[in-house]
Every structure is written in C-alpha cells, then in structure tokens.
Design a protein around this motif. Structure first.
Motif, PDB file in Angstrom:
ATOM      1  N   GLY A  16       6.807  54.060  21.500  1.00 33.72           N
ATOM      2  CA  GLY A  16       5.585  54.843  21.703  1.00 33.72           C
ATOM      3  C   GLY A  16       4.374  54.143  21.106  1.00 33.72           C
ATOM      4  O   GLY A  16       3.290  54.123  21.706  1.00 33.72           O
ATOM      5  N   ILE A  17       4.557  53.550  19.922  1.00 31.33           N
ATOM      6  CA  ILE A  17       3.481  52.758  19.311  1.00 31.33           C
ATOM      7  C   ILE A  17       3.159  51.566  20.216  1.00 31.33           C
ATOM      8  O   ILE A  17       1.998  51.207  20.399  1.00 31.33           O
ATOM      9  N   GLY A  18       4.208  50.975  20.815  1.00 32.61           N
ATOM     10  CA  GLY A  18       4.027  49.840  21.726  1.00 32.61           C
ATOM     11  C   GLY A  18       3.188  50.210  22.943  1.00 32.61           C
ATOM     12  O   GLY A  18       2.350  49.419  23.390  1.00 32.61           O
ATOM     13  N   ILE A  19       3.391  51.431  23.479  1.00 32.50           N
ATOM     14  CA  ILE A  19       2.584  51.884  24.624  1.00 32.50           C
ATOM     15  C   ILE A  19       1.112  51.926  24.232  1.00 32.50           C
ATOM     16  O   ILE A  19       0.239  51.453  24.978  1.00 32.50           O
ATOM     17  N   HIS A  59      -0.171  40.736  31.300  1.00 30.88           N
ATOM     18  CA  HIS A  59       0.764  40.554  30.193  1.00 30.88           C
ATOM     19  C   HIS A  59       0.843  41.838  29.366  1.00 30.88           C
ATOM     20  O   HIS A  59       1.923  42.331  29.034  1.00 30.88           O
ATOM     21  N   MET A  60      -0.323  42.391  29.041  1.00 33.38           N
ATOM     22  CA  MET A  60      -0.368  43.609  28.217  1.00 33.38           C
ATOM     23  C   MET A  60       0.105  44.837  28.997  1.00 33.38           C
ATOM     24  O   MET A  60       0.851  45.665  28.474  1.00 33.38           O
ATOM     25  N   ALA A  61      -0.341  44.965  30.251  1.00 32.48           N
ATOM     26  CA  ALA A  61       0.059  46.111  31.065  1.00 32.48           C
ATOM     27  C   ALA A  61       1.570  46.102  31.301  1.00 32.48           C
ATOM     28  O   ALA A  61       2.220  47.154  31.281  1.00 32.48           O
ATOM     29  N   ALA A  62       2.125  44.907  31.509  1.00 35.37           N
ATOM     30  CA  ALA A  62       3.577  44.794  31.718  1.00 35.37           C
ATOM     31  C   ALA A  62       4.335  45.268  30.490  1.00 35.37           C
ATOM     32  O   ALA A  62       5.339  45.986  30.601  1.00 35.37           O
ATOM     33  N   ASP A  63       3.849  44.909  29.313  1.00 35.75           N
ATOM     34  CA  ASP A  63       4.553  45.325  28.106  1.00 35.75           C
ATOM     35  C   ASP A  63       4.365  46.806  27.800  1.00 35.75           C
ATOM     36  O   ASP A  63       5.243  47.435  27.210  1.00 35.75           O
ATOM     37  N   ALA A  64       3.218  47.375  28.203  1.00 37.25           N
ATOM     38  CA  ALA A  64       3.052  48.823  28.073  1.00 37.25           C
ATOM     39  C   ALA A  64       4.080  49.529  28.953  1.00 37.25           C
ATOM     40  O   ALA A  64       4.673  50.537  28.558  1.00 37.25           O
ATOM     41  N   ALA A  65       4.319  48.941  30.148  1.00 43.37           N
ATOM     42  CA  ALA A  65       5.336  49.502  31.060  1.00 43.37           C
ATOM     43  C   ALA A  65       6.735  49.370  30.464  1.00 43.37           C
ATOM     44  O   ALA A  65       7.557  50.290  30.573  1.00 43.37           O
ATOM     45  N   VAL A  66       7.013  48.219  29.831  1.00 40.20           N
ATOM     46  CA  VAL A  66       8.315  48.019  29.174  1.00 40.20           C
ATOM     47  C   VAL A  66       8.507  49.076  28.092  1.00 40.20           C
ATOM     48  O   VAL A  66       9.567  49.705  27.991  1.00 40.20           O
ATOM     49  N   SER A  67       7.476  49.291  27.267  1.00 39.03           N
ATOM     50  CA  SER A  67       7.570  50.278  26.187  1.00 39.03           C
ATOM     51  C   SER A  67       7.773  51.686  26.736  1.00 39.03           C
ATOM     52  O   SER A  67       8.558  52.473  26.192  1.00 39.03           O
TER      53      SER A  67
END
Length: 309
Positions: free
Chosen positions: A134-137, A163-171
């Motif tokens: 959740g913090i990652g999102i 890069h950032m949007a992809a990791d928000a999706a991963v989180s």
C-alpha cells in the motif's frame, strides 16, 4: 546555391518545443523511492519475507530508471560544442532506450520469480505485505504523477512515467493478491497476479522501446507527418520542387529538418527563409531548419538517386 540555417524563430502563435525541466520531479521521485526501498527491505528482513526482499530489489531498478532518465534529461541541456554540434540532446533518446531495457529486465525477473512460486508457493505474511505494498502504491503513484504532464511529448519522460506507473500497478496487484490469499488461503494467487501485471507492463514497455529505437535510427518523429511537411514546403511561393528532404529527432522533444528547394526565379531572400522556418515551427514543431536554395532545375541531386528523397 545558398544555405540558410534557422534556429528557434517564432512567429505569431509560434511555440517552442524545448524540453520542460523535470529536475525537481526527478529529485523528489528518486528520494521517495530510495526511502521506500529502505522501508521495504527492513520489513522483509524483520518478517523474513523473501517476497518483500525481492520486491525491494525490484524497486531498486526504479531508482536506476529514474537516475537514467534524469541523467539523459540533464545531458540534453548541455550547450553545443565543436565536437558535439547539437550538444548532447541525443542523450535523452539513449536514456529512453536504457529505461526500456531496464523495464524489460525487471519484467524478466518478475516472470522468473512468479514461475518459481507456482512450483512451490511460499507462505505470505499477508497483512504486512499488504501494508508495505500500500505504501508502494502511494510512493510509485505519486512519483508517476510528477511526470504525467510530460509523458505525451517526451519519450524519455514517458519512460520514467511508465516505470513508476508499472510499479504502482505491481503494488496494487500485491495488495489484491494479499487480500485474496488471506480470505482463501490459496497461495498460487500471488504468482498468477504477478504474471497478469507482467503482461500489462510488457505491452506498454514494448511501445516505449520501439519508439525510442526508431528515434535513435533517425526516423521521422511519430507526431510529424512528412507528407504534410513536404506539402508545406512545395506550397511556398516560388518553389518548383523539393528534394533531399530529411526530418529527424535531435532529442526526445526536438526535431531538425534539411531540404533542397528548387526556385528557378532566383533566391527569395532572408524574409522567405524566416517565414518558412516560422511555418515549420508553428505547424509541425520543427525548429532547427536548414534550407538549401537551388536556382537551376537541371542540377541533379549530388547523392545517389536511391539516397534522394
């Protein structure tokens, strides 16, 4: 024959395509992600969660991606020199390619880890993973928003944004997987969600990589229609023919053009050149223009026929 070089001439309604300054966004985004990697790594060590430690390692690639894009953006601002006559504008194109490759490597790592987890799904500390994810999102989502306004006009900035949007999706996927695992106890949900996210990242990253490689090969930027540019030049008063027309990206935000204009009635003067440069800048965003005026229609292209456009 006469050469005319035009640089950043703006007529009424003209606009500049100089790269926006995202230095502050890069600084904030890098600091946020370094802090998140430290928090996630510590949580992984405390809980003994390999998943959290692996994701912390993956988030280090975010920091690398941001630093690559930041470096390319800053180098592109360097002034021209005798050796690098366009400055280092092309650095932003190289940075976009590097960011695409880093994303591809990250996708490969996530895929490998997901496949291994299918074979032997490890126990997941659900609530801890959900909180950290959740913090990652928040961190990745906020960082992506810092670059949102520049993602359409600059491939390098789009690389940082993706890069950032992809990791928000991963989180977000990790939170969903954690919740489903808590309710059902089915550990295989975690790797399945990871593979779905990988497919989404791969789709967007491929487009970024394809466009940035095309730029590196001096392809006409996708937002510029070469047929319309040719029509604009051919439509100028006194122009009988246009040949040796080349349009290429100097950076991820700036384009250059060279062309030979055949004008049998004689050289039209500087006013014609400035007016044509303004039209190219206003209508097509091409601001670095070099036009060669040729008086005789009988002079053949000095290049081989197959190299003349």
């Amino acid at each position: 024959m006469s050469d005319s070089h035009g640089h950043h001439h703006h007529g009424p309604g003209g606009h500049s395509h100089a790269p926006a300054d995202f230095g502050r966004a890069f600084a904030i985004g890098t600091a946020l992600n370094i802090a998140f990697v430290a928090i996630e790594g510590a949580a992984g060590l405390i809980t003994g969660s390999v998943a959290l430690l692996a994701d912390a390692g993956h988030n280090l690639s975010d920091v690398l991606g941001l630093l690559i894009a930041w470096g390319g953006s800053e180098l592109a601002k360097r002034p021209p020199s005798e050796r690098f006559t366009y400055g280092l504008r092309g650095s932003s194109i190289l940075a976009a390619i590097a960011n695409g490759l880093v994303l591809m490597v990250a996708v490969g790592m996530i895929t490998l880890e997901a496949i291994q987890r299918f074979a032997d799904p490890p126990p997941i500390p659900g609530i801890t993973v959900m909180v950290v994810a959740g913090i990652g999102i928040l961190v990745n989502g906020a960082t992506a928003m810092l670059f949102a306004r520049g993602r359409k006009g600059d491939v390098n900035i789009r690389g940082a944004y993706l890069h950032m949007a992809a990791d928000a999706a991963v989180s977000a996927g990790v939170v969903i997987a954690g919740a489903l695992i808590l309710f059902t106890g089915a550990r295989w949900i975690d790797p399945l969600v990871s593979l779905v996210i990988v497919a989404v990242i791969l789709w967007s990253t491929w487009g970024l990589l394809r466009e940035s490689v095309a730029m590196a090969l001096s392809a006409v930027p996708r937002e510029i229609d070469p047929a319309k540019v040719r029509a604009l030049l051919e439509g100028q008063q006194g122009v009988a023919r246009v040949h040796d027309l080349h349009i290429w990206p100097m950076s991820t935000t700036e384009a250059a053009l060279t062309a030979h204009l055949v004008m049998p009635d004689g050289h039209p003067g500087d006013e014609f050149l400035v007016r044509t440069q303004q039209a190219l800048a206003h209508d097509h965003g091409i601001e670095h223009v070099t036009l060669q005026i040729e008086i005789s229609e009988d002079i053949p292209c000095l290049l081989h026929d197959e190299n003349c456009v």
